[in-house]
Design a protein around this motif. Structure first.
Motif, mmCIF file in Angstrom:
data_model
loop_
_atom_site.group_PDB
_atom_site.id
_atom_site.type_symbol
_atom_site.label_atom_id
_atom_site.label_comp_id
_atom_site.label_asym_id
_atom_site.label_seq_id
_atom_site.Cartn_x
_atom_site.Cartn_y
_atom_site.Cartn_z
ATOM 1 N N GLN A 118 1.108 -1.163 0.131
ATOM 2 C CA GLN A 118 0.673 0.236 -0.138
ATOM 3 C C GLN A 118 1.295 1.702 -0.015
ATOM 4 O OE1 GLN A 118 -3.360 -2.261 2.648
ATOM 5 N NE2 GLN A 118 -2.310 0.026 3.333
ATOM 6 N N GLY A 119 1.657 1.316 0.698
ATOM 7 C CA GLY A 119 2.925 2.187 0.555
ATOM 8 C C GLY A 119 3.706 2.802 -0.378
ATOM 9 N N VAL A 120 3.996 1.675 -1.186
ATOM 10 C CA VAL A 120 4.456 2.003 -2.453
ATOM 11 C C VAL A 120 3.868 2.039 -3.386
ATOM 12 C CG1 VAL A 120 5.648 0.311 -4.777
ATOM 13 C CG2 VAL A 120 6.571 -0.029 -1.610
ATOM 14 N N LEU A 121 2.646 1.895 -3.567
ATOM 15 C CA LEU A 121 2.036 2.587 -4.535
ATOM 16 C C LEU A 121 1.077 3.766 -4.479
ATOM 17 C CD1 LEU A 121 -0.545 -0.952 -5.342
ATOM 18 C CD2 LEU A 121 1.053 -0.161 -6.471
ATOM 19 N N ALA A 122 0.841 4.141 -2.919
ATOM 20 C CA ALA A 122 0.501 5.018 -3.029
ATOM 21 C C ALA A 122 1.535 6.221 -3.086
ATOM 22 C CB ALA A 122 0.420 5.629 -1.129
ATOM 23 N N GLU A 123 3.088 6.190 -2.779
ATOM 24 C CA GLU A 123 4.282 6.477 -2.874
ATOM 25 C C GLU A 123 4.854 6.680 -4.414
ATOM 26 O OE1 GLU A 123 7.720 8.825 -1.859
ATOM 27 O OE2 GLU A 123 6.475 7.435 -0.497
ATOM 28 N N LEU A 124 3.846 6.071 -5.830
ATOM 29 C CA LEU A 124 4.295 6.033 -6.317
ATOM 30 C C LEU A 124 3.500 7.385 -7.206
ATOM 31 C CD1 LEU A 124 4.237 2.351 -7.977
ATOM 32 C CD2 LEU A 124 5.920 3.555 -7.930
ATOM 33 N N VAL A 125 1.995 7.850 -6.701
ATOM 34 C CA VAL A 125 1.909 8.980 -7.414
ATOM 35 C C VAL A 125 1.887 9.968 -7.140
ATOM 36 C CG1 VAL A 125 -0.528 10.006 -6.958
ATOM 37 C CG2 VAL A 125 -0.899 7.441 -6.973
ATOM 38 N N PHE A 126 2.932 10.330 -6.097
ATOM 39 C CA PHE A 126 3.515 11.594 -5.967
ATOM 40 C C PHE A 126 4.975 11.416 -6.538
ATOM 41 C CE2 PHE A 126 1.506 10.866 -1.463
ATOM 42 C CZ PHE A 126 0.382 12.046 -1.802
ATOM 43 N N ALA A 127 5.545 10.261 -6.838
ATOM 44 C CA ALA A 127 6.813 10.450 -7.474
ATOM 45 C C ALA A 127 6.718 10.649 -8.991
ATOM 46 C CB ALA A 127 7.374 8.680 -6.490
ATOM 47 N N ALA A 128 5.464 9.916 -9.017
ATOM 48 C CA ALA A 128 4.665 10.036 -10.809
ATOM 49 C C ALA A 128 5.089 11.231 -10.803
ATOM 50 C CB ALA A 128 4.394 9.414 -11.258
ATOM 51 N N PHE A 129 4.846 12.384 -9.695
ATOM 52 C CA PHE A 129 4.616 13.490 -10.493
ATOM 53 C C PHE A 129 6.199 15.034 -9.712
ATOM 54 C CE2 PHE A 129 -0.181 12.915 -10.607
ATOM 55 C CZ PHE A 129 -0.105 13.609 -11.715
ATOM 56 N N ARG A 130 7.473 13.900 -9.717
ATOM 57 C CA ARG A 130 8.313 14.449 -9.299
ATOM 58 C C ARG A 130 8.566 15.038 -8.000
ATOM 59 N NH1 ARG A 130 10.332 17.320 -14.581
ATOM 60 N NH2 ARG A 130 12.618 17.492 -12.924
ATOM 61 N N TYR A 131 7.057 14.905 -7.173
ATOM 62 C CA TYR A 131 7.237 15.592 -5.763
ATOM 63 C C TYR A 131 7.197 16.697 -6.132
ATOM 64 C CZ TYR A 131 8.451 10.582 -4.421
ATOM 65 O OH TYR A 131 8.681 9.451 -4.308
ATOM 66 N N ARG A 132 6.487 17.507 -7.110
ATOM 67 C CA ARG A 132 6.300 18.468 -7.371
ATOM 68 C C ARG A 132 4.727 19.389 -7.420
ATOM 69 N NH1 ARG A 132 9.179 19.848 -12.645
ATOM 70 N NH2 ARG A 132 8.592 22.537 -11.910
ATOM 71 N N LYS A 133 4.085 18.585 -7.537
ATOM 72 C CA LYS A 133 2.961 18.521 -7.230
ATOM 73 C C LYS A 133 1.746 18.140 -6.190
ATOM 74 C CE LYS A 133 -1.532 19.313 -10.896
ATOM 75 N NZ LYS A 133 -1.425 19.300 -12.607
ATOM 76 N N TRP A 134 0.507 19.541 -5.426
ATOM 77 C CA TRP A 134 0.391 18.485 -4.188
ATOM 78 C C TRP A 134 -1.121 19.405 -4.256
ATOM 79 C CZ3 TRP A 134 2.839 15.112 -1.880
ATOM 80 C CH2 TRP A 134 4.687 15.118 -1.826
ATOM 81 N N ASN A 135 -2.018 18.646 -4.309
ATOM 82 C CA ASN A 135 -3.811 19.195 -4.752
ATOM 83 C C ASN A 135 -4.635 17.559 -4.177
ATOM 84 O OD1 ASN A 135 -3.802 17.609 -6.850
ATOM 85 N ND2 ASN A 135 -2.938 19.211 -8.291
ATOM 86 N N ILE A 136 -5.154 18.001 -3.969
ATOM 87 C CA ILE A 136 -6.724 17.610 -3.323
ATOM 88 C C ILE A 136 -6.699 15.994 -4.675
ATOM 89 C CG2 ILE A 136 -8.612 18.557 -4.502
ATOM 90 C CD1 ILE A 136 -9.739 17.447 -2.024
ATOM 91 N N GLY A 137 -6.569 16.803 -5.569
ATOM 92 C CA GLY A 137 -7.172 15.485 -7.253
ATOM 93 C C GLY A 137 -5.929 14.239 -6.963
ATOM 94 N N VAL A 138 -4.686 14.626 -6.706
ATOM 95 C CA VAL A 138 -3.192 13.878 -6.606
ATOM 96 C C VAL A 138 -2.824 12.857 -5.609
ATOM 97 C CG1 VAL A 138 -0.433 13.932 -6.157
ATOM 98 C CG2 VAL A 138 -1.925 15.745 -8.257
ATOM 99 N N THR A 139 -3.886 13.802 -4.007
ATOM 100 C CA THR A 139 -4.421 13.217 -3.154
ATOM 101 C C THR A 139 -4.902 12.244 -3.348
ATOM 102 O OG1 THR A 139 -2.971 14.861 -1.576
ATOM 103 C CG2 THR A 139 -4.140 13.134 -0.573
ATOM 104 N N MET A 140 -5.915 12.828 -3.297
ATOM 105 C CA MET A 140 -7.485 10.966 -4.479
ATOM 106 C C MET A 140 -6.370 10.344 -4.994
ATOM 107 S SD MET A 140 -10.576 13.858 -4.366
ATOM 108 C CE MET A 140 -12.054 12.416 -5.311
ATOM 109 N N LEU A 141 -5.848 10.123 -5.456
ATOM 110 C CA LEU A 141 -5.331 9.557 -7.080
ATOM 111 C C LEU A 141 -4.354 8.225 -5.899
ATOM 112 C CD1 LEU A 141 -5.366 8.257 -9.462
ATOM 113 C CD2 LEU A 141 -3.164 9.976 -9.632
ATOM 114 N N SER A 142 -3.529 9.244 -4.970
ATOM 115 C CA SER A 142 -2.648 8.192 -4.002
ATOM 116 C C SER A 142 -3.533 6.935 -3.376
ATOM 117 C CB SER A 142 -1.696 9.245 -2.977
ATOM 118 O OG SER A 142 -0.965 8.247 -2.392
#
Length: 212
Positions: A118-142
């Motif tokens: 679960q942690g790895v898959l949640a992490e992959l979303v933020f990594a895909a955006f290079r840890y630069r994009k932070w919003n509710i949509g990205v968090t929901m995708l995580s």
């Protein structure tokens, strides 16, 4: 000078390229604290949902997956607060290890393994955006992807062995992902906003961005 020419920045579409991704001591402490707090909630959720889970599943097989978000939120929450690579995995593992030590129905090895997935898959979303994009949509995708990990592990280890009805897997998948989106995604974003508003995150990029 007119003050109407500059639009109000939208915090829901924040890109933060300038902050360091290097871990600090305070990042480790806070991510660990999130993991500890999450472990207590995870353990309590396991106790309180034991009976309701069976009742909900009796209504529609697989519907109880809607409760799974109660075990998915540590990773997304740690990521949007600490904003460092590996925060989701770290917080989930801390939560799982402590939950296993408290005792649950899954056992220590299984608890840690599913948390890692679960942690790895949640992490992959933020990594895909290079840890630069932070919003509710990205968090929901995580949260959603964390739910996929939860479902996949359960499907391989439990659902096939149970020889459940053909509909169980898809229903459990849908409800688990929705639960991840709502609880681990949207609700954690709202919690983050509430914490940032108090000034508790002023030492983090997440707190600076919120003020901006």
């Amino acid at each position: 000078m007119s003050t109407s020419s500059s639009p109000t920045p939208s915090f829901d579409n924040v890109v933060t390229p300038s902050y360091s991704l290097k871990w600090r001591v305070v990042d480790i402490v806070v991510a660990a604290a999130i993991g500890v707090a999450s472990s207590l909630i995870y353990w309590l959720a396991a106790v309180l949902t034991a009976a309701p889970w069976s009742l909900i599943d009796a209504i529609i097989p697989g519907l109880a997956g809607i409760l799974n978000g109660l075990w998915l939120f540590a990773g997304p929450l740690a990521s949007i607060i600490v904003r460092k690579p590996g925060a989701a995995v770290f917080a989930e593992l801390v939560a799982a290890i402590l939950e296993a030590l408290l005792g649950n129905q899954w056992g220590g090895v299984e608890t840690v393994l599913i948390a890692l997935i679960q942690g790895v898959l949640a992490e992959l979303v933020f990594a895909a955006f290079r840890y630069r994009k932070w919003n509710i949509g990205v968090t929901m995708l995580s949260g959603a992807l964390s739910g996929v990990g939860c479902w996949a592990y359960s499907f391989v280890k439990k659902l096939i062995a149970m020889k459940s009805t053909a509909a169980y897997g898809p229903v459990y998948f849908a409800t688990t992902v929705v639960s991840g989106v709502v609880i681990a995604g949207a609700l954690m974003w709202l919690l983050y906003l509430a914490l940032a508003k108090t000034g508790a995150l002023d030492k983090f990029a997440s707190g600076h961005t919120r003020k901006a």
